[in-house]
Design a protein around this motif. Sequence first.
Motif, short mmCIF file in Angstrom:
data_model
loop_
_atom_site.label_atom_id
_atom_site.label_comp_id
_atom_site.label_asym_id
_atom_site.label_seq_id
_atom_site.Cartn_x
_atom_site.Cartn_y
_atom_site.Cartn_z
N TYR A 225 32.19 26.30 53.83
CA TYR A 225 31.68 25.19 54.40
C TYR A 225 30.42 24.55 53.82
N TYR A 226 30.08 23.25 53.69
CA TYR A 226 29.17 22.60 53.36
C TYR A 226 28.80 21.49 54.47
N TRP A 227 27.40 21.40 54.16
CA TRP A 227 26.77 20.34 54.96
C TRP A 227 26.04 19.39 53.93
N ARG A 228 26.48 18.29 53.78
CA ARG A 228 25.75 17.22 52.81
C ARG A 228 24.38 16.63 53.40
N VAL A 229 23.49 16.82 52.57
CA VAL A 229 22.18 15.95 53.20
C VAL A 229 21.68 15.33 52.01
N GLU A 230 21.27 14.00 52.34
CA GLU A 230 20.66 13.25 51.36
C GLU A 230 19.20 13.02 51.64
N PRO A 231 18.31 12.44 50.54
CA PRO A 231 16.80 12.18 50.76
C PRO A 231 16.79 11.17 51.72
N SER A 232 15.79 11.22 52.28
CA SER A 232 15.31 10.27 53.27
C SER A 232 16.20 9.93 54.65
N ILE A 233 16.84 11.04 54.81
CA ILE A 233 17.79 10.78 56.42
C ILE A 233 16.73 11.43 57.41
N GLU A 234 16.96 10.87 58.60
CA GLU A 234 16.35 11.61 59.86
C GLU A 234 17.45 12.26 60.78
N LEU A 235 16.85 13.27 61.45
CA LEU A 235 17.74 13.82 62.40
C LEU A 235 16.84 13.79 63.96
N PHE A 236 17.52 13.03 64.84
CA PHE A 236 16.65 12.44 66.07
C PHE A 236 16.72 13.48 67.07
N CYS A 237 17.72 14.44 67.12
CA CYS A 237 17.89 15.56 68.38
C CYS A 237 18.01 16.85 67.97
N ASP A 238 17.55 17.96 68.75
CA ASP A 238 17.95 19.35 68.34
C ASP A 238 19.27 19.34 68.29
N ILE A 239 19.56 20.45 67.23
CA ILE A 239 21.16 21.06 67.13
C ILE A 239 21.15 22.14 67.93
N HIS A 240 21.88 22.30 69.02
CA HIS A 240 21.76 23.22 69.94
C HIS A 240 22.71 24.39 69.74
N TYR A 241 23.66 24.16 68.71
CA TYR A 241 24.36 25.17 68.45
C TYR A 241 24.83 25.32 66.91
N ASP A 242 25.62 26.00 66.38
CA ASP A 242 25.92 26.12 65.12
C ASP A 242 26.98 25.08 64.64
N PRO A 243 26.77 23.99 63.96
CA PRO A 243 27.84 23.03 63.61
C PRO A 243 28.86 23.87 62.68
N PHE A 244 28.49 24.48 61.72
CA PHE A 244 29.33 25.37 60.78
C PHE A 244 30.56 26.17 61.51
N ARG A 245 29.86 26.80 62.66
CA ARG A 245 30.76 27.82 63.53
C ARG A 245 31.60 27.17 64.18
N PHE A 246 31.19 25.79 64.87
CA PHE A 246 32.12 25.00 65.51
C PHE A 246 33.19 24.47 64.71
#
Length: 424
Positions: A225-246
């Motif tokens: 699995y991959y999770w793509r991250v680009e420069p200058s993004i923002e995350l506004f909330c806690d991520i309270h579980y593992d999205p990869f696992r989901f």
Amino acid sequence: MATGSGRYLRYILFAVFGITIIYFISTSSLPSYAQPLTSGTAFSWERPGESTPSSSTNEIDDSIHLPQTTSVVESSQSEETTTPNVIPTIPSELSPPAPGERINATFITLARNTDIWEIARSIRQVEDRFNRNYNYDWVFLNDKPFDETFKKVTTSLVSGKTHYGEIPVDHWSFPPWIDQKKAEAVREDMRRRKIIYGDSVSYRHMCRFESGFFFRHPLLQQFEYYWRVEPSIELFCDIHYDPFRFMKENKKKYSFVLSLYEYVETIPTLWDSTKKFIKAHPEHISPDNSMGFLSDDGGDTYNKCHFWSNFEIGNLDWLRSKPYIDFFETLDKDGGFFYERWGDAPVHSIAASLLLRKDEIHFFNDIAYYHVPFTHCPTGEDVRRKLRCHCNPADNFDWKPYSCTSRFFDLNKLKKPEGWETQV
Ligand SMILES: Nc1nc2c(ncn2[C@@H]2O[C@H](COP(=O)(O)OP(=O)(O)OP(=O)(O)O)[C@@H](O)[C@H]2O)c(=O)[nH]1
Ligand SMILES: *[C@@H]1O[C@H](CO)[C@@H](O)[C@H](O)[C@H]1NC(C)=O
Ligand SMILES: [Mg+2]
């Protein structure tokens, strides 16, 4: 003579003064500030009953994710006045201790050396909101070698292992069947029509690479699995579980947080190539596909809807599968990455919508995200509060007319989150 001994006296006074200062600094309470973070006593990730203060907080095992609040309170009492309260409250229900298991997954970033401070911002946010408790690896790819600053800064920010790779020339250049003159004329024309990135060669290589090659890079072969991250993004909330696992547990292959309509000038013949592919490879089209997301007339024309691919969590084995590769190669042969300006967002989106089952595509309402100029701020006050979000719900793009997310919900017969009507 008088001036000479006066100078001598001044030296002595300076020396005494200096030594006094050094003494005060070395005996002051300042260092106890940092001590709890490294000693593992006041700031502890130990399991209740276990006390190995020297164990590393960086190891991936199930003991590190269970903050033991009672021991924290006890041990910090003696230092009450000097130690900041690093774990102020009992961990909330929505920040449960991360279980020990990790998915076969990585973050992935394509970047230039000059992107360093923009990607640093992104990494810091991903780490603070999620990865500091999960320690997933991070792969960085570049068409040129990464410099020392890039590697040093990113390695210091990522809690997992970092990997740095160079892109093979074949994956970042004009394939032999492309008519260079024709491609150049297109760029000149797009420049005059002021189409964004329309005159850029490197942007086209980037879009083609993200469409057909990143998942085949040797550094990504080892991951599922991959999770793509680009420069200058923002995350506004806690991520309270593992999205990869989901993703894995729910058999999801592709996911998104924002969707919108593509700028038509960049993809005039993309749908023609897609229809050609459908005809040539009917065996690749999923019986339970999302054609309804892409087309309002059963596949005759493209409505330009796409998932915004600067955020995506997906399955690499799917991208490496024959159906996806056949799709990419059909498009690549037609040359639209260079004769037009096809983006990887519509390419990934069309592939996901046609090759996957509907229920293999997931919308993450609870991952709050910004990439200029759009915001996904979770709908539902309760979610936003529990996840400690700092986005303005009025900025949420999901239910606005230019978003395709409503269409995704309708097609999948999903219930829209409470409060969506107020954001239309
Ligand atoms: N190595 C490398 N990476 C690139 C190049 N061009 C773009 N990228 C990366 O590719 C991704 C997408 O490029 P962006 O410039 O963000 O394109 P965009 O998101 O469509 O447009 P922006 O609104 O400018 O962010 C980012 O992760 C960039 O760092 C390039 O020439 N070389
Ligand atoms: C992770 O996934 C890749 C791709 O499917 C596979 O080749 C590799 O063996 C997996 N690694 C582990 C540890 O399961
Ligand atoms: Mg970008």
